[in-house]
Design a protein around this motif. Structure first.
Motif, PDB file in Angstrom:
ATOM      1  N   ASP A 130     -31.225   9.854  19.164  1.00 26.98           N
ATOM      2  CA  ASP A 130     -32.212  10.598  18.376  1.00 26.98           C
ATOM      3  C   ASP A 130     -31.591  11.243  17.146  1.00 26.98           C
ATOM      4  O   ASP A 130     -32.269  11.436  16.135  1.00 26.98           O
ATOM      5  N   ASN A 283     -44.135  18.645  10.633  1.00 23.97           N
ATOM      6  CA  ASN A 283     -44.463  17.873  11.821  1.00 23.97           C
ATOM      7  C   ASN A 283     -45.927  17.441  11.676  1.00 23.97           C
ATOM      8  O   ASN A 283     -46.829  18.279  11.744  1.00 23.97           O
ATOM      9  N   LYS A 400     -28.731  22.018  18.899  1.00 21.50           N
ATOM     10  CA  LYS A 400     -30.025  22.240  19.540  1.00 21.50           C
ATOM     11  C   LYS A 400     -31.164  22.062  18.540  1.00 21.50           C
ATOM     12  O   LYS A 400     -32.247  21.577  18.891  1.00 21.50           O
ATOM     13  N   LYS A 403     -32.012  18.363  18.104  1.00 14.72           N
ATOM     14  CA  LYS A 403     -32.756  17.873  19.258  1.00 14.72           C
ATOM     15  C   LYS A 403     -34.166  18.454  19.283  1.00 14.72           C
ATOM     16  O   LYS A 403     -35.117  17.774  19.699  1.00 14.72           O
ATOM     17  N   GLY A 404     -34.305  19.688  18.810  1.00 13.03           N
ATOM     18  CA  GLY A 404     -35.610  20.340  18.801  1.00 13.03           C
ATOM     19  C   GLY A 404     -36.586  19.666  17.859  1.00 13.03           C
ATOM     20  O   GLY A 404     -37.733  19.371  18.231  1.00 13.03           O
ATOM     21  N   TYR A 405     -36.157  19.398  16.624  1.00 15.30           N
ATOM     22  CA  TYR A 405     -37.120  18.759  15.719  1.00 15.30           C
ATOM     23  C   TYR A 405     -37.325  17.290  16.062  1.00 15.30           C
ATOM     24  O   TYR A 405     -38.394  16.730  15.802  1.00 15.30           O
ATOM     25  N   ALA A 406     -36.319  16.653  16.695  1.00 21.60           N
ATOM     26  CA  ALA A 406     -36.511  15.273  17.146  1.00 21.60           C
ATOM     27  C   ALA A 406     -37.583  15.208  18.235  1.00 21.60           C
ATOM     28  O   ALA A 406     -38.310  14.210  18.336  1.00 21.60           O
ATOM     29  N   ALA A 407     -37.696  16.267  19.022  1.00 23.47           N
ATOM     30  CA  ALA A 407     -38.681  16.319  20.100  1.00 23.47           C
ATOM     31  C   ALA A 407     -40.031  16.854  19.635  1.00 23.47           C
ATOM     32  O   ALA A 407     -40.971  16.946  20.443  1.00 23.47           O
ATOM     33  N   GLU A 409     -40.710  19.948  18.457  1.00 24.59           N
ATOM     34  CA  GLU A 409     -40.927  21.315  18.937  1.00 24.59           C
ATOM     35  C   GLU A 409     -41.365  22.280  17.838  1.00 24.59           C
ATOM     36  O   GLU A 409     -41.890  23.353  18.147  1.00 24.59           O
ATOM     37  N   HIS A 439     -37.744  12.701  12.103  1.00 20.14           N
ATOM     38  CA  HIS A 439     -38.628  12.786  13.267  1.00 20.14           C
ATOM     39  C   HIS A 439     -39.890  13.603  12.965  1.00 20.14           C
ATOM     40  O   HIS A 439     -40.371  14.349  13.819  1.00 20.14           O
TER      41      HIS A 439
END
Length: 517
Positions: A130, A283, A400, A403-407, A409, A439
């Motif tokens: 990711d 997002n 973190k 990973k947060g913006y990839a998910a 969040e 993302h």
């Protein structure tokens, strides 16, 4: 480097820097033998090139790993490094072939083979992290090795494929040391670059020593270098003031950068116009308040870049009104044309058209750092001052955060971007193409067609109109909002040579240029 401020124009419409002595030999003989220490507030996400696509990681990759192709400082055309030769086969720009050098070894002593090259690309795409760079090769179909010949078969035309090979995404790893389908853990590196990793402590320091087995485009390897990593620009400044480091790059606080004295005999200061940019990313997924482009347009109508430039960054950045920064083919200013000044009334009308209640509640995340805290506070102030938005902010540690913006969040978040290679394509597919590395959830068939159109021509001047159309579409749909374009600063003690060649504003660290006087 003399104690003067040197401006290196590293933006690529006028890239004619050849002949300025960027490969000046470092002093030898009576030079000090202790390692040069460079400090940065960038972070290394992973030592495995399949697992990171960020400035801090790629800066160290360019020293520890080798790619088939590489860029000399200021160059727009890559040249062979691990390869003996490379080139497209035929006129379709869909088959690219390289012949590997026969004298390459990894720093552990194992011979580099064509199978290591195919392994490196196949695992990159297989792992598809990711936060990794697999998205840089959307057209790469298969990689085949035969003897020392490596053939890349592409699913579509891509004139920029050679440039992509020259990036950190093209790093060659030892197939006997790296797992096929997962990232390598631990603090060891097996590459064939000009340096070997002697020791590494995540988030703290890396010790690099010359790789005496290196063969490639460089005519020399450098001296031992220690990299010190700091959690914030303020911590970096404290280390500089205490004499803990010899060189700083990315980034001292804006107030300190703006106060640098080019006539200070104890400093060597290099200021370069760079292609580093920073954007607000939206997002656009269905469950986000920014799924409607009119809400994104409302933010664009409110934001005033002036206070960011003058007050937050002390004029060490310049306002940016486009996906593609100044100095690149096709640069235009669609956000200035559409939103020439802050217009809360227009923003209010756009929100009414979108049928949303005000204030619109949004969560706004950013990478934890003092400078970005001030930036975020200013952006929040602007968004909330007319009662149209209610913003909750969150500072997140870098790994973190990725990973947060990839998910998905965060509703909106800020991300800096450095070019992977000197072509406007580096700002297109990775940032606004379907499956982009930001993302954001943004996908547009029209955008993807424009991206594909810009990859059709080796003569890059023929892409200008398509890139302008691309930027106009970004200005209309606002999947991201450009904020600023940054200057690049390297500050060194007077007894360090070669600091003026460390960076050309592209994110590559040429550590081999550093040495003691």
């Amino acid at each position: 480097m003399r104690s003067v401020r040197v401006r290196i124009l590293a933006i690529f419409a006028v890239l004619v820097i050849a002949g300025v002595g960027a490969w000046q030999l470092l002093p030898s003989g009576g030079a000090k033998s202790d390692a040069v220490t460079i400090g940065t507030s960038d972070e290394v996400t992973s030592l495995d090139p399949a697992g990171a696509y960020d400035a801090g990681s790629w800066a160290i990759y360019s020293n520890l790993y080798q790619s088939l192709m590489t860029f000399k400082a200021g160059a727009v055309t890559p040249e062979p490094d691990a390869a003996e030769s490379c080139g497209f086969i035929g006129q379709k720009l869909q088959t690219y072939q390289c012949k590997l050098r026969d004298d390459l070894t990894f720093s552990n002593g194992r011979k580099v083979t064509a199978e290591d090259v195919t392994f490196s690309f196949e695992r990159l795409l297989r792992i598809n992290s990711d936060v990794g760079p697999a998205g840089l090769f959307p057209t790469l179909d298969t990689v085949v090795a035969e003897g020392r010949t490596i053939t890349f078969n592409l699913s579509g035309r891509d004139a920029t494929f050679p440039q992509k090979l020259a990036t950190g995404a093209g790093a060659i790893v030892d197939s006997t040391k790296y797992p096929e389908d997962k990232l390598r853990t631990g603090n060891e590196v097996d590459g064939s670059g000009p340096y070997a990793l002697k020791s590494y402590e995540s988030g703290s320091r890396a010790e690099l020593v010359p790789n005496l087995k290196y063969k490639g485009a460089l005519k020399k390897t450098g001296e031992a270098v220690t990299i010190r990593y700091y959690k914030s620009s303020e911590e970096l400044l404290s280390a500089w003031n205490s004499g803990e480091i010899d060189v700083t790059h990315r980034q001292l606080p804006p107030a300190r950068l703006s106060a640098l004295n080019p006539n200070d005999p104890d400093l060597r200061v290099t200021e370069a116009d760079s292609a580093e940019i920073r954007n607000i990313i939206f997002n656009v997924r269905d469950d986000s308040p920014f799924s409607d482009k009119r809400v994104r347009q409302a933010v664009a109508a409110i934001i005033d870049r002036g206070p960011l430039v003058r007050e937050v960054y002390q004029s060490t950045v310049e306002p940016l009104y486009s996906l593609i920064p100044q100095g690149f083919i096709g640069h235009s200013t669609p956000f200035f044309d559409a939103y020439p000044s802050s217009d809360p009334q227009r923003a209010k009308e756009l929100l009414q058209q979108a049928g949303v209640e005000t204030p619109v509640s949004i969560n706004f995340a950013y990478r934890a750092d003092d400078a970005y805290t001030k930036e975020t506070a200013e952006l929040r102030r602007q968004l909330e001052k007319d009662g149209l938005f209610k913003v909750s902010v969150k500072a997140v540690e870098w790994t973190k955060y990725q990973k947060g913006y990839a998910a998905g969040e965060y509703d909106m978040y800020t991300v800096g971007w450095l070019p992977d290679f000197p072509d406007p394509d580096t700002f297109s597919q990775p940032l606004v193409g379907t499956g982009n590395v930001l993302h954001s959830g943004y996908s547009s068939k029209r955008m993807d067609k424009l991206i594909a159109a810009t990859q059709q021509f080796s003569d890059r001047s023929r892409t200008a109109n398509d890139f302008k159309d691309m930027q106009s579409l970004v200005g209309e749909e606002v999947p991201l909002l450009p904020l600023w374009q940054k200057k690049d600063y390297v500050v060194a003690k007077s007894d360090v040579a070669g600091s003026q060649y460390l960076s050309d504003g592209t994110g590559v660290w040429r550590l081999w240029e550093l040495g003691r006087i």
